[in-house]
Design a protein around this motif. Structure first.
Motif, PDB file in Angstrom:
ATOM      1  N   ILE A 235       0.875  -1.174   0.000  1.00  0.00           N
ATOM      2  CA  ILE A 235       0.000   0.000   0.000  1.00  0.00           C
ATOM      3  C   ILE A 235       0.912   1.225   0.000  1.00  0.00           C
ATOM      4  O   ILE A 235       1.602   1.482   0.993  1.00  0.00           O
ATOM      5  CB  ILE A 235      -0.921   0.018   1.228  1.00  0.00           C
ATOM      6  N   PRO A 236       0.966   1.988  -1.093  1.00  0.00           N
ATOM      7  CA  PRO A 236       1.895   3.123  -1.159  1.00  0.00           C
ATOM      8  C   PRO A 236       1.542   4.196  -0.130  1.00  0.00           C
ATOM      9  O   PRO A 236       0.366   4.473   0.115  1.00  0.00           O
ATOM     10  CB  PRO A 236       1.697   3.654  -2.586  1.00  0.00           C
ATOM     11  N   MET A 237       2.575   4.780   0.466  1.00  0.00           N
ATOM     12  CA  MET A 237       2.370   5.857   1.439  1.00  0.00           C
ATOM     13  C   MET A 237       3.395   6.952   1.179  1.00  0.00           C
ATOM     14  O   MET A 237       4.573   6.661   0.962  1.00  0.00           O
ATOM     15  CB  MET A 237       2.509   5.320   2.873  1.00  0.00           C
ATOM     16  N   LYS A 238       2.940   8.201   1.191  1.00  0.00           N
ATOM     17  CA  LYS A 238       3.843   9.330   0.955  1.00  0.00           C
ATOM     18  C   LYS A 238       4.361   9.957   2.251  1.00  0.00           C
ATOM     19  O   LYS A 238       5.401  10.617   2.250  1.00  0.00           O
ATOM     20  CB  LYS A 238       3.127  10.406   0.136  1.00  0.00           C
ATOM     21  N   GLY A 239       3.613   9.794   3.310  1.00  0.00           N
ATOM     22  CA  GLY A 239       3.994  10.426   4.573  1.00  0.00           C
ATOM     23  C   GLY A 239       5.038   9.620   5.322  1.00  0.00           C
ATOM     24  O   GLY A 239       5.674   8.708   4.793  1.00  0.00           O
ATOM     25  N   ARG A 240       5.191   9.952   6.594  1.00  0.00           N
ATOM     26  CA  ARG A 240       6.250   9.350   7.386  1.00  0.00           C
ATOM     27  C   ARG A 240       5.764   8.210   8.278  1.00  0.00           C
ATOM     28  O   ARG A 240       6.552   7.609   9.004  1.00  0.00           O
ATOM     29  CB  ARG A 240       6.905  10.435   8.258  1.00  0.00           C
ATOM     30  N   ALA A 241       4.478   7.899   8.218  1.00  0.00           N
ATOM     31  CA  ALA A 241       3.970   6.764   9.005  1.00  0.00           C
ATOM     32  C   ALA A 241       4.617   5.476   8.519  1.00  0.00           C
ATOM     33  O   ALA A 241       4.755   5.244   7.313  1.00  0.00           O
ATOM     34  CB  ALA A 241       2.451   6.667   8.880  1.00  0.00           C
ATOM     35  N   GLU A 242       5.013   4.639   9.473  1.00  0.00           N
ATOM     36  CA  GLU A 242       5.679   3.389   9.108  1.00  0.00           C
ATOM     37  C   GLU A 242       4.703   2.369   8.525  1.00  0.00           C
ATOM     38  O   GLU A 242       5.067   1.587   7.651  1.00  0.00           O
ATOM     39  CB  GLU A 242       6.377   2.788  10.330  1.00  0.00           C
TER      40      GLU A 242
END
Length: 263
Positions: A235-242
């Motif tokens: 699941i692509p994520m742009k923010g800093r959440a791991e």
């Protein structure tokens, strides 16, 4: 019929259903509140007893449904009885005792093009209930609870489903047995991984039966389950959440599958 004393033997039996050992032994569970009871009645769940606060009377939303449930017993009870049978600090004015359904996985295994969510050790009742609710909303064909996952009939799980537990098949199963059976029947087992090559948006959810395997919040899926999985996606994520919690990850996959399938 009326029951006023919380020391009544039947009341003690109902209150015992707040504990898993008594639910397992009796094959019954308890639901609280007008909305959940209404959903159970509308879905024709096997409601054994409907109890309501004698001071407040039968809720109007339920009155019109009572005639459609043959064999169901309605009992007026005192507020102390309601409190004894409630899992919350602010008890609802109505609760019901429901017989557990006898679900098996054959329907999900046999249905062509099925979309099923498989939970491997998802221990948080709120997450399990939310995943069931998302599966219902996305039109999934069922949810399979592997061992180590929160009990479906835990009061917290029930509340989190918001009635969706009555809308689709939910099966408790040993994943070591059912996942190999699914693979033998051509089911594609898909899980999420930070090491996945394909994103959930490029993966094709439209081809054949696919089961989405969701692991625990802390450890992910077990090594035994991972050995059965055909494909891991990210699941692509742009923010800093791991990472995302289990319910959020499952919801994203379910709604992307729904979008692709055009349901």
């Amino acid at each position: 019929m009326e029951i006023m004393s919380p020391q009544n033997a039947r009341v003690k039996e109902w209150a015992g259903l707040l504990e898993k050992k008594h639910r397992d032994k009796g094959g019954k569970y308890i639901i609280e509140g007008v909305h959940l009871v209404q959903e159970a009645l509308l879905a024709e769940a096997d409601v054994d007893i409907l109890a309501y606060d004698i001071d407040k009377g039968m809720p109007a939303e339920l009155n019109c449904l009572l005639q459609s449930v043959p064999g169901m017993e309605t009992i007026a009870v005192s507020p102390p009885v309601i409190a004894k049978c409630s899992s919350t600090n602010t008890p609802q004015p109505v609760f019901a005792v429901v017989r557990k359904p006898r679900e098996n996985a054959e329907a999900a295994l046999d249905k062509p093009g099925s979309l099923v969510v498989v939970l491997d050790g998802v221990q948080d009742p709120g997450n399990v209930g939310t995943i069931i609710r998302s599966a219902d909303a996305a039109g999934a064909d069922g949810v399979i609870l592997g061992r180590g996952s929160a009990d479906l009939y835990n009061p917290k799980t029930i509340r989190s489903t918001m009635g969706s537990m009555f809308h689709l098949p939910i099966v408790e199963a040993d994943l070591a047995e059912i996942l190999p059976q699914a693979r033998q029947r051509g089911v594609l087992l898909v899980s999420t991984s930070l090491q996945g090559v394909d994103s959930c948006y490029s993966h094709d959810f439209r081809s054949g039966s696919q089961w989405l395997v969701i692991g625990s919040e802390g450890r992910g899926i077990s090594p035994e389950t991972a050995a059965q999985v055909n494909k891991s996606i990210i699941i692509p994520m742009k923010g800093r959440a791991e990472s995302l919690n289990a319910a959020m990850a499952a919801t994203i996959l379910l709604f992307e599958a729904m979008r692709q399938r055009g349901d």
